[in-house]
Each structure stands twice: as C-alpha cells, then as structure tokens.
Motif scaffolding. Structure first.
Motif, PDB file in Angstrom:
ATOM      1  N   PRO A 173      40.785  50.263  35.639  1.00  0.00           N
ATOM      2  CA  PRO A 173      40.726  50.811  36.998  1.00  0.00           C
ATOM      3  C   PRO A 173      39.318  50.846  37.571  1.00  0.00           C
ATOM      4  CG  PRO A 173      42.146  52.162  35.619  1.00  0.00           C
ATOM      5  CD  PRO A 173      41.439  51.199  34.707  1.00  0.00           C
ATOM      6  N   LEU A 174      38.320  50.861  36.697  1.00  0.00           N
ATOM      7  CA  LEU A 174      36.929  50.920  37.137  1.00  0.00           C
ATOM      8  C   LEU A 174      36.333  49.534  37.354  1.00  0.00           C
ATOM      9  CD1 LEU A 174      34.419  52.693  37.667  1.00  0.00           C
ATOM     10  CD2 LEU A 174      33.908  52.535  35.236  1.00  0.00           C
ATOM     11  N   THR A 175      36.692  48.586  36.513  1.00  0.00           N
ATOM     12  CA  THR A 175      36.039  47.276  36.544  1.00  0.00           C
ATOM     13  C   THR A 175      36.902  46.168  37.128  1.00  0.00           C
ATOM     14  OG1 THR A 175      36.842  46.653  34.337  1.00  0.00           O
ATOM     15  CG2 THR A 175      34.798  47.920  34.449  1.00  0.00           C
ATOM     16  N   GLY A 176      38.176  46.435  37.373  1.00  0.00           N
ATOM     17  CA  GLY A 176      39.087  45.373  37.775  1.00  0.00           C
ATOM     18  C   GLY A 176      39.759  44.775  36.551  1.00  0.00           C
ATOM     19  N   ASP A 177      40.987  44.300  36.731  1.00  0.00           N
ATOM     20  CA  ASP A 177      41.762  43.772  35.613  1.00  0.00           C
ATOM     21  C   ASP A 177      41.507  42.273  35.478  1.00  0.00           C
ATOM     22  OD1 ASP A 177      43.619  43.062  33.702  1.00  0.00           O
ATOM     23  OD2 ASP A 177      45.190  44.369  34.483  1.00  0.00           O
ATOM     24  N   TYR A 178      40.550  41.923  34.608  1.00  0.00           N
ATOM     25  CA  TYR A 178      40.193  40.519  34.431  1.00  0.00           C
ATOM     26  C   TYR A 178      41.359  39.699  33.894  1.00  0.00           C
ATOM     27  CZ  TYR A 178      39.492  42.361  29.729  1.00  0.00           C
ATOM     28  OH  TYR A 178      39.660  43.004  28.523  1.00  0.00           O
ATOM     29  N   ARG A 179      42.289  40.350  33.200  1.00  0.00           N
ATOM     30  CA  ARG A 179      43.462  39.626  32.689  1.00  0.00           C
ATOM     31  C   ARG A 179      44.325  39.130  33.849  1.00  0.00           C
ATOM     32  NH1 ARG A 179      46.234  44.253  29.594  1.00  0.00           N
ATOM     33  NH2 ARG A 179      46.078  44.966  31.745  1.00  0.00           N
ATOM     34  N   ARG A 180      44.540  39.999  34.840  1.00  0.00           N
ATOM     35  CA  ARG A 180      45.341  39.622  36.004  1.00  0.00           C
ATOM     36  C   ARG A 180      44.613  38.585  36.859  1.00  0.00           C
ATOM     37  NH1 ARG A 180      50.488  41.101  35.020  1.00  0.00           N
ATOM     38  NH2 ARG A 180      50.591  43.260  34.259  1.00  0.00           N
ATOM     39  N   ILE A 181      43.297  38.689  36.927  1.00  0.00           N
ATOM     40  CA  ILE A 181      42.529  37.731  37.714  1.00  0.00           C
ATOM     41  C   ILE A 181      42.646  36.345  37.092  1.00  0.00           C
ATOM     42  CG2 ILE A 181      40.249  37.144  38.603  1.00  0.00           C
ATOM     43  CD1 ILE A 181      39.592  40.165  38.474  1.00  0.00           C
ATOM     44  N   ARG A 182      42.554  36.272  35.766  1.00  0.00           N
ATOM     45  CA  ARG A 182      42.737  34.974  35.095  1.00  0.00           C
ATOM     46  C   ARG A 182      44.175  34.474  35.265  1.00  0.00           C
ATOM     47  NH1 ARG A 182      39.185  37.116  30.893  1.00  0.00           N
ATOM     48  NH2 ARG A 182      37.137  36.197  31.297  1.00  0.00           N
ATOM     49  N   GLN A 183      45.099  35.393  35.348  1.00  0.00           N
ATOM     50  CA  GLN A 183      46.487  35.020  35.602  1.00  0.00           C
ATOM     51  C   GLN A 183      46.607  34.330  36.972  1.00  0.00           C
ATOM     52  OE1 GLN A 183      49.268  38.325  35.933  1.00  0.00           O
ATOM     53  NE2 GLN A 183      50.755  37.227  34.705  1.00  0.00           N
ATOM     54  N   ASN A 184      45.841  34.823  37.949  1.00  0.00           N
ATOM     55  CA  ASN A 184      45.837  34.187  39.266  1.00  0.00           C
ATOM     56  C   ASN A 184      45.246  32.780  39.190  1.00  0.00           C
ATOM     57  OD1 ASN A 184      46.986  36.300  40.720  1.00  0.00           O
ATOM     58  ND2 ASN A 184      45.027  37.322  40.995  1.00  0.00           N
ATOM     59  N   ALA A 185      44.210  32.614  38.361  1.00  0.00           N
ATOM     60  CA  ALA A 185      43.621  31.286  38.201  1.00  0.00           C
ATOM     61  C   ALA A 185      44.663  30.305  37.662  1.00  0.00           C
ATOM     62  CB  ALA A 185      42.419  31.352  37.269  1.00  0.00           C
ATOM     63  N   LEU A 186      45.444  30.760  36.694  1.00  0.00           N
ATOM     64  CA  LEU A 186      46.497  29.910  36.142  1.00  0.00           C
ATOM     65  C   LEU A 186      47.573  29.635  37.195  1.00  0.00           C
ATOM     66  CD1 LEU A 186      47.712  28.458  33.718  1.00  0.00           C
ATOM     67  CD2 LEU A 186      48.750  30.614  33.011  1.00  0.00           C
ATOM     68  N   ALA A 187      47.854  30.633  38.014  1.00  0.00           N
ATOM     69  CA  ALA A 187      48.880  30.475  39.051  1.00  0.00           C
ATOM     70  C   ALA A 187      48.497  29.409  40.067  1.00  0.00           C
ATOM     71  CB  ALA A 187      49.122  31.805  39.757  1.00  0.00           C
ATOM     72  N   THR A 188      47.196  29.264  40.362  1.00  0.00           N
ATOM     73  CA  THR A 188      46.796  28.240  41.324  1.00  0.00           C
ATOM     74  C   THR A 188      47.145  26.846  40.815  1.00  0.00           C
ATOM     75  OG1 THR A 188      44.544  28.099  40.418  1.00  0.00           O
ATOM     76  CG2 THR A 188      44.907  29.666  42.201  1.00  0.00           C
ATOM     77  N   GLY A 189      47.002  26.640  39.509  1.00  0.00           N
ATOM     78  CA  GLY A 189      47.386  25.356  38.935  1.00  0.00           C
ATOM     79  C   GLY A 189      48.886  25.126  39.032  1.00  0.00           C
ATOM     80  N   GLN A 190      49.655  26.195  38.835  1.00  0.00           N
ATOM     81  CA  GLN A 190      51.107  26.064  38.936  1.00  0.00           C
ATOM     82  C   GLN A 190      51.537  25.781  40.374  1.00  0.00           C
ATOM     83  OE1 GLN A 190      52.433  29.760  37.204  1.00  0.00           O
ATOM     84  NE2 GLN A 190      52.528  28.885  35.151  1.00  0.00           N
ATOM     85  N   VAL A 191      50.854  26.422  41.336  1.00  0.00           N
ATOM     86  CA  VAL A 191      51.155  26.148  42.749  1.00  0.00           C
ATOM     87  C   VAL A 191      50.827  24.697  43.092  1.00  0.00           C
ATOM     88  CG1 VAL A 191      50.498  26.705  45.121  1.00  0.00           C
ATOM     89  CG2 VAL A 191      50.900  28.539  43.486  1.00  0.00           C
TER      90      VAL A 191
END
Length: 255
Positions: free
Chosen positions: A68-86
């Motif tokens: 909650p303090l630093t941001g969820d880097y796991r979810r952010i990397r998940q978005n990076a993977l999602a761009t490839g899927q899109v």
C-alpha cells in the motif's frame, strides 16, 4: 467461409520478484502469517460460543504494510504482460479481418464490394498497428514495477530495523526501570551522570524516529513518482480513444 481464429485473452500471471528481498523480513512475514492463522482458529472457536470477535486480517505483511505504501509491483508487471497479450489478440483480430476480406465472394464486385474490402482491410491494418503501439508500453510498465519493487525492499529493510531497534529499546527500558528499585536506581544514575547515563537509549529512540520519518517521506515520494509515470502512460488513454473511432466496437467505427 475461411475459419476465423478465436481470440484468446487469458488473465495474465501475477508478476514476481526480480530483486533479492530482505530474508529477515520474509521470515518475519511467514512467522506472523502462521501466528495469525492460529489466532484466527482460536477466534473462530470463541465466536462459535457467541463472543463475536473480529478476526485478524488475511494477507501477508508485504500486502498489508509494504505494497500500500510503495505500489504493487507484481500487479504492474502483470500489466506489462497484459500489453503483450493485447498485441497478440489484436494481431489475431487483424488476421481474422483479412480472412473476412478473402472470404468475400469473387462474384461480388462494384463500389459496394470495393468499400467493404477497403473497410475490412483498414480495420486489419489499424488493429495490427494498435497492437504494436500497446506493446511498446510494456518496458514502461516494467520500469515502474522495478522502481516500485526497489522502494518495497527499502521499506522491508526499514521495518526490520524498526523491529530490531524497537525491541532493543524496550528491553533496555524494562531492564532499567523494572519495579520501584529500578526506577530509583535509574533516577540516581541520571542525577549522577546526566544524559550520559542514557546515551544508548536516546540513540535508539532517535533512530526509531528517523525510521518512522523515512517511512512517512516515502509515501510522498511514491505519489510524486507515480504521477510522473502516469503522464508517460497517458499514451494508452489516447490509443483507447483512437481505437474507439477506428475499430468496429467503437462508436465512430461501427459498420
């Protein structure tokens, strides 16, 4: 008609660690998780007797305190993977649009046929182009995730130091002021030596305060840093508006 390829858009996997994390923090996280699970079992048993106690929160120490303090880097990397899927899905859509144009009856000609083929192949080119543009944002998501994870590791190390220094401070205070004799001895020591008698305690207290201040500062730094990255990711919002105009699902691009 030629068979179209079905679109496959599975949920992208959650990103993981790419840097070494504080081993002590991970051990503390696991230990606290076990304690919480056992405590919740006891709470459940007591609640069955009608006590109505609130259970301890689920989730790891990282999820409850660090992310909650630093941001969820796991979810952010998940978005990076999602761009490839899109990108891949838009490529499949483009291929299907091309197949649709090829499947048009060769006996169909004239202005209507030309307009149809132009529109369908235009959608294919637009989808493929959008796919590549979306995929270009993946490195930016990875960059944001790396920054978020770096901050998370700093918070983990600060938390571990806070636990260590705080525990040491409590032990020192208890050893010196336990009972009336302890208070009297400490008061006499202060009167004789002044603050030199408690230099170690003062140093620990000051360190605890500095750690707390740093944790509070991090929140402001993260907020400013995220706003900077948000501007760089605004390209995605522009692509969404453009896609709505150009692709069939959009208002301006519907057939």
């Amino acid at each position: 008609m030629l068979a179209a390829t079905p679109l496959d858009l599975p949920a992208p996997a959650l990103g993981g660690h790419t840097r070494p994390h504080d081993a002590g923090f991970e051990a503390l996280d696991a230990a606290l998780g076990r304690i919480r699970d056992i405590a919740n079992l006891g709470i459940e048993a007591l609640n069955q007797a009608g006590l109505g106690l609130r259970k301890l929160p689920e989730g790891s120490l990282e999820e409850l305190l660090v992310l909650p303090l630093t941001g969820d880097y796991r979810r952010i990397r998940q978005n990076a993977l999602a761009t490839g899927q899109v990108r891949d899905a838009l490529g499949t859509y483009a291929d299907n649009a091309t197949l649709l144009s090829l499947a048009a009856s060769p006996r169909w000609d004239g202005e209507a046929a030309a307009a149809f083929l132009l529109r369908v192949n235009g959608h294919a080119l637009a989808a493929r182009g959008f796919g590549f543009l979306v995929a270009e944002t993946a490195p930016l998501f990875d960059l944001v995730a790396d920054g978020s994870e770096r901050l998370a590791i700093e918070v983990e190390e600060l938390v571990m130091e806070l636990v260590e220094v705080g525990g040491r401070l409590v032990r020192k205070l208890l050893s010196r002021v336990a009972g009336p004799v302890g208070w009297a001895t400490w008061a006499a020591e202060l009167a004789l030596k002044g603050f030199d008698a408690v230099t170690d305690i003062i140093e620990d207290i000051e360190r605890v305060l500095r750690i707390v201040d740093r944790l509070l500062e991090l929140k402001g730094e993260v907020t400013a840093w995220v706003e900077e990255q948000r501007e760089r990711l605004s390209l995605l919002l522009e692509l969404v508006d453009l896609a709505r105009r150009e692709l069939p699902a959009g208002g301006g691009g519907s057939w």
